[in-house]
Design an enzyme around this catalytic site. Structure first.
Site, PDB file in Angstrom:
ATOM      1  N   GLU A 292      93.672  76.521 128.755  1.00  0.00           N
ATOM      2  CA  GLU A 292      93.995  75.543 127.317  1.00  0.00           C
ATOM      3  C   GLU A 292      95.538  75.896 128.220  1.00  0.00           C
ATOM      4  OE1 GLU A 292      92.886  74.596 124.834  1.00  0.00           O
ATOM      5  OE2 GLU A 292      91.383  75.275 124.549  1.00  0.00           O
TER       6      GLU A 292
ATOM      7  N   HIS B 197      84.040  76.568 126.546  1.00  0.00           N
ATOM      8  CA  HIS B 197      84.850  75.252 125.929  1.00  0.00           C
ATOM      9  C   HIS B 197      85.744  74.936 126.702  1.00  0.00           C
ATOM     10  CE1 HIS B 197      87.269  73.510 123.070  1.00  0.00           C
ATOM     11  NE2 HIS B 197      88.815  74.437 123.159  1.00  0.00           N
TER      12      HIS B 197
ATOM     13  N   GLU C 132      97.409  70.171 110.240  1.00  0.00           N
ATOM     14  CA  GLU C 132      97.054  68.857 110.942  1.00  0.00           C
ATOM     15  C   GLU C 132      96.870  68.194 110.536  1.00  0.00           C
ATOM     16  OE1 GLU C 132      93.464  70.753 113.565  1.00  0.00           O
ATOM     17  OE2 GLU C 132      93.428  67.998 114.556  1.00  0.00           O
TER      18      GLU C 132
ATOM     19  N   ARG D 282      89.730  86.445  97.324  1.00  0.00           N
ATOM     20  CA  ARG D 282      90.904  85.759  97.013  1.00  0.00           C
ATOM     21  C   ARG D 282      92.189  85.750  98.040  1.00  0.00           C
ATOM     22  NH1 ARG D 282      89.753  85.703  91.792  1.00  0.00           N
ATOM     23  NH2 ARG D 282      88.146  84.185  91.048  1.00  0.00           N
TER      24      ARG D 282
ATOM     25  N   LYS E  11      93.857  78.743 111.927  1.00  0.00           N
ATOM     26  CA  LYS E  11      92.324  78.378 111.510  1.00  0.00           C
ATOM     27  C   LYS E  11      91.817  79.216 111.719  1.00  0.00           C
ATOM     28  CE  LYS E  11      92.895  73.272 113.480  1.00  0.00           C
ATOM     29  NZ  LYS E  11      92.560  72.575 114.548  1.00  0.00           N
TER      30      LYS E  11
ATOM     31  N   ASN F 249      94.230  68.378 120.964  1.00  0.00           N
ATOM     32  CA  ASN F 249      93.578  68.446 121.639  1.00  0.00           C
ATOM     33  C   ASN F 249      93.656  67.676 122.403  1.00  0.00           C
ATOM     34  OD1 ASN F 249      92.562  69.900 119.031  1.00  0.00           O
ATOM     35  ND2 ASN F 249      92.565  67.672 117.859  1.00  0.00           N
TER      36      ASN F 249
ATOM     37  N   HIS G  34      90.253  67.731 124.497  1.00  0.00           N
ATOM     38  CA  HIS G  34      89.455  68.444 123.434  1.00  0.00           C
ATOM     39  C   HIS G  34      88.625  67.275 122.710  1.00  0.00           C
ATOM     40  CE1 HIS G  34      91.279  71.929 123.961  1.00  0.00           C
ATOM     41  NE2 HIS G  34      90.969  72.623 123.144  1.00  0.00           N
TER      42      HIS G  34
ATOM     43  N   HIS H  80      84.655  68.776 123.477  1.00  0.00           N
ATOM     44  CA  HIS H  80      83.962  68.427 122.752  1.00  0.00           C
ATOM     45  C   HIS H  80      82.029  67.891 122.979  1.00  0.00           C
ATOM     46  CE1 HIS H  80      87.501  70.054 119.706  1.00  0.00           C
ATOM     47  NE2 HIS H  80      86.789  71.677 120.575  1.00  0.00           N
TER      48      HIS H  80
ATOM     49  N   LYS I   3     102.175  76.216 121.544  1.00  0.00           N
ATOM     50  CA  LYS I   3     101.773  75.948 120.116  1.00  0.00           C
ATOM     51  C   LYS I   3     102.411  76.286 119.295  1.00  0.00           C
ATOM     52  CE  LYS I   3      97.107  76.354 117.968  1.00  0.00           C
ATOM     53  NZ  LYS I   3      96.111  77.356 117.983  1.00  0.00           N
TER      54      LYS I   3
ATOM     55  N   ARG J 277      99.286  67.908 114.538  1.00  0.00           N
ATOM     56  CA  ARG J 277      98.864  69.321 115.646  1.00  0.00           C
ATOM     57  C   ARG J 277      97.518  68.487 116.298  1.00  0.00           C
ATOM     58  NH1 ARG J 277      97.258  74.741 112.545  1.00  0.00           N
ATOM     59  NH2 ARG J 277      96.319  75.957 114.237  1.00  0.00           N
TER      60      ARG J 277
HETATM   61  N1  NAD Z   1      91.193  79.499 115.472  1.00  0.00           N
HETATM   62  C1  NAD Z   1      91.520  78.544 116.150  1.00  0.00           C
HETATM   63  O1  NAD Z   1      92.580  77.772 116.419  1.00  0.00           O
HETATM   64  C2  NAD Z   1      90.433  78.211 117.084  1.00  0.00           C
HETATM   65  C3  NAD Z   1      91.275  78.006 119.245  1.00  0.00           C
HETATM   66  C4  NAD Z   1      90.264  77.598 120.261  1.00  0.00           C
HETATM   67  C5  NAD Z   1      89.146  78.042 119.969  1.00  0.00           C
HETATM   68  N2  NAD Z   1      88.790  78.420 118.825  1.00  0.00           N
HETATM   69  C6  NAD Z   1      87.274  79.527 119.071  1.00  0.00           C
HETATM   70  O2  NAD Z   1      87.265  80.690 119.415  1.00  0.00           O
HETATM   71  C7  NAD Z   1      85.986  81.367 119.956  1.00  0.00           C
HETATM   72  C8  NAD Z   1      86.754  81.025 121.659  1.00  0.00           C
HETATM   73  O3  NAD Z   1      87.312  82.041 122.031  1.00  0.00           O
HETATM   74  P1  NAD Z   1      86.909  82.708 123.879  1.00  0.00           P
HETATM   75  O4  NAD Z   1      86.736  82.435 124.884  1.00  0.00           O
HETATM   76  O5  NAD Z   1      87.712  84.190 123.174  1.00  0.00           O
HETATM   77  O6  NAD Z   1      85.635  83.997 123.275  1.00  0.00           O
HETATM   78  P2  NAD Z   1      84.988  84.996 122.441  1.00  0.00           P
HETATM   79  O7  NAD Z   1      85.365  85.735 121.457  1.00  0.00           O
HETATM   80  O8  NAD Z   1      83.245  85.346 122.750  1.00  0.00           O
HETATM   81  O9  NAD Z   1      84.782  85.932 123.598  1.00  0.00           O
HETATM   82  C9  NAD Z   1      84.586  86.054 125.191  1.00  0.00           C
HETATM   83  C10 NAD Z   1      83.659  86.897 125.909  1.00  0.00           C
HETATM   84  O10 NAD Z   1      84.477  88.441 126.183  1.00  0.00           O
HETATM   85  C11 NAD Z   1      84.313  89.560 125.876  1.00  0.00           C
HETATM   86  N3  NAD Z   1      85.734  89.985 125.309  1.00  0.00           N
HETATM   87  C12 NAD Z   1      86.998  89.563 125.043  1.00  0.00           C
HETATM   88  N4  NAD Z   1      87.866  90.036 125.085  1.00  0.00           N
HETATM   89  C13 NAD Z   1      87.279  90.700 126.648  1.00  0.00           C
HETATM   90  C14 NAD Z   1      88.520  91.489 127.441  1.00  0.00           C
HETATM   91  N5  NAD Z   1      89.415  92.061 127.100  1.00  0.00           N
HETATM   92  N6  NAD Z   1      87.438  92.192 128.237  1.00  0.00           N
HETATM   93  C15 NAD Z   1      86.217  91.788 129.185  1.00  0.00           C
HETATM   94  N7  NAD Z   1      85.526  90.522 127.575  1.00  0.00           N
HETATM   95  C16 NAD Z   1      85.797  90.620 127.208  1.00  0.00           C
HETATM   96  C17 NAD Z   1      83.226  89.394 124.176  1.00  0.00           C
HETATM   97  O11 NAD Z   1      83.454  90.065 124.037  1.00  0.00           O
HETATM   98  C18 NAD Z   1      83.196  88.044 124.584  1.00  0.00           C
HETATM   99  O12 NAD Z   1      81.310  87.882 124.520  1.00  0.00           O
HETATM  100  C19 NAD Z   1      84.816  80.013 119.912  1.00  0.00           C
HETATM  101  O13 NAD Z   1      84.250  80.397 119.080  1.00  0.00           O
HETATM  102  C20 NAD Z   1      86.262  78.783 119.936  1.00  0.00           C
HETATM  103  O14 NAD Z   1      85.657  77.754 118.175  1.00  0.00           O
HETATM  104  C21 NAD Z   1      89.694  79.036 117.972  1.00  0.00           C
HETATM  105 ZN    ZN Z   2      90.380  74.743 122.691  1.00  0.00          ZN
END
Ligand code: NAD
Ligand code: ZN
Length: 373
Positions: free
Chosen positions: A188, A267, A240, A124, A146, A248, A251, A255, A230, A244
């Site tokens: 971003e 993305h 949100e 929990r 999130k 977007n 986005h 999306h 942010k 918030r």
């Molecule tokens: N929670 C939120 O508010 C929020 C906001 C935006 C995006 N997201 C989510 O985030 C995800 C995308 O995040 P991302 O772009 O970081 O993707 P990711 O976590 O898949 O990382 C991208 C790639 O980079 C590699 N990587 C990470 N750090 C590295 C480093 N220092 N050196 C070399 N390679 C490295 C990872 O292994 C992966 O292969 C999506 O799932 C999206 O939905 C969440």
């Molecule tokens: Zn984004």
């Protein structure tokens, strides 16, 4: 090093710090100690980040005699599933993680979202901290609480709001990121500048493509400025309910574009193209001057990102994706637009206007489907 306090309105007990600085990861142990005492640490990472960042952190924590386990997941979005969370939670029980244990997400947004969600539901709710290792995670996904995973029917459909105790962002870890992942992060950052930080926009304009070099000394301040946008938004609207939504910007179409391309477009690149369209809409409907619109588009391009929706994605498939994403209601789509650089507004656009405008600005041929609602 910069310390930004994210204070959640009405929930001061859940406020937390973001620490941004080169070499800050060497303070991980000290910073955790300031937060309290924990029975067990669980570092969660992926197989790419493990040797680069997670293993050195593991060794360091162990050198202080702290009970620490490392969980390594496959890299990439395909890992962001409920099955992964269940497996991870099962491993936590096997090792006797309890409610006083701490999870530490070491990775990009995928690892951050999974770890945060596991922390939200394990027994929990247990505490966790974010050590984001992609630029996108440092300026966006690690902040704001999130968390969640994907379903086969769509991204991020299961989740919870669960704030971390701390975010530690070290620009030094970005040196190993592939150039496209750096650009994704900058999409971003540009978004944050356009919706809420004219000063950051000017810095980005001045530095341009030099910023794609992870050694750039300006990077630390730029990450901190983007984070502060942010934080400002999240602190006023954690769940949100209203404000918030301005995060977007770019986005809504971004999306739709990701979905219409079957997630072949990343993305950040999709958001950049979505911002390109949103800038054009802003000129049309929100009073953005042509001069500012041109500056915004030119900055997106300077950082190697697209401003146009790809020609092989037709307008109708974007509208279908918007509809499926529940973005169109009663024939209206609410868009985040900018009335000037640094000032976001929400503006309703009818599907017909949207279709006409998209067709016009991208030179799309009308797909001919009539009466789309
Ligand atoms: N929670 C939120 O508010 C929020 C906001 C935006 C995006 N997201 C989510 O985030 C995800 C995308 O995040 P991302 O772009 O970081 O993707 P990711 O976590 O898949 O990382 C991208 C790639 O980079 C590699 N990587 C990470 N750090 C590295 C480093 N220092 N050196 C070399 N390679 C490295 C990872 O292994 C992966 O292969 C999506 O799932 C999206 O939905 C969440
Ligand atoms: Zn984004």
């Amino acid at each position: 090093m910069q310390r930004i306090r994210l204070t959640l309105e009405g929930r001061k007990d859940s406020s937390y710090d973001l620490l941004i600085g080169r070499g800050i990861l060497s303070s991980l142990h000290r910073e955790i100690q300031r937060l309290g005492s924990f029975s067990f640490y669980g570092l969660v990472t992926d197989e790419v980040v493990r040797p680069l960042v997670a293993e050195p952190l593991l060794e360091e924590l162990k050198s202080y005699g702290i009970k620490t386990a490392l969980f390594t997941l496959p890299a990439g979005e395909a890992t962001k599933t409920m099955d992964t969370v269940v497996d991870l939670c099962h491993e936590l029980t096997t090792l006797s993680f309890d409610r006083k244990s701490l999870l530490i997400a070491v990775g990009g947004g995928v690892i951050g979202d999974i770890t945060g969600f596991a922390a939200a539901i394990y027994m929990r709710g247990i505490r966790y901290i974010q050590v984001p290792t992609t630029l996108l995670a440092q300026v966006d996904s690690a902040i704001g609480g999130k968390t969640g995973v994907d379903l086969p029917s769509g991204k991020n459909l299961l989740g919870a709001f669960h704030q971390p105790l701390l975010v530690l962002a070290d620009p030094d870890v970005l040196g190993t990121l592939p150039p496209d992942a750096m650009r994704d992060g900058f999409a971003e950052i540009i978004k944050s500048a356009l919706i809420g930080q004219p000063k950051l926009f000017s810095i980005l304009e001045m530095e341009g493509a030099n910023l794609l070099n992870a050694d750039n000394p300006m990077l630390e301040n730029i990450i901190a400025d983007a984070c502060s946008v942010k934080c400002r938004v999240v602190s006023q609207d954690e769940l949100e309910a209203g404000l918030r939504r301005i995060l977007n910007f770019g986005h809504t179409l971004g999306h739709a574009l990701e979905a219409a391309s079957n997630y072949k477009i990343s993305h950040g690149h999709a958001v950049a193209a979505g911002m390109g369209a949103a800038v054009q809409f802003s000129r049309q409907w929100a009073g953005l001057t042509s001069d500012e619109a041109d500056r915004a588009l030119s900055l997106i391009r300077k950082l190697g990102l697209p401003t146009e929706l790809p020609a092989d994605v037709d307008v109708n498939s974007l509208l279908v994706a918007l509809e499926r994403d529940k973005k169109i209601q009663a024939g209206i789509c609410h868009f985040v637009l900018i009335s000037k650089i640094g000032q976001a507004i929400i503006h309703p656009i009818s599907v017909e206007d949207l279709r006409q405008s998209l067709t016009q600005i991208q030179g799309f041929r009308d797909s001919g489907i009539q009466g789309f609602q």
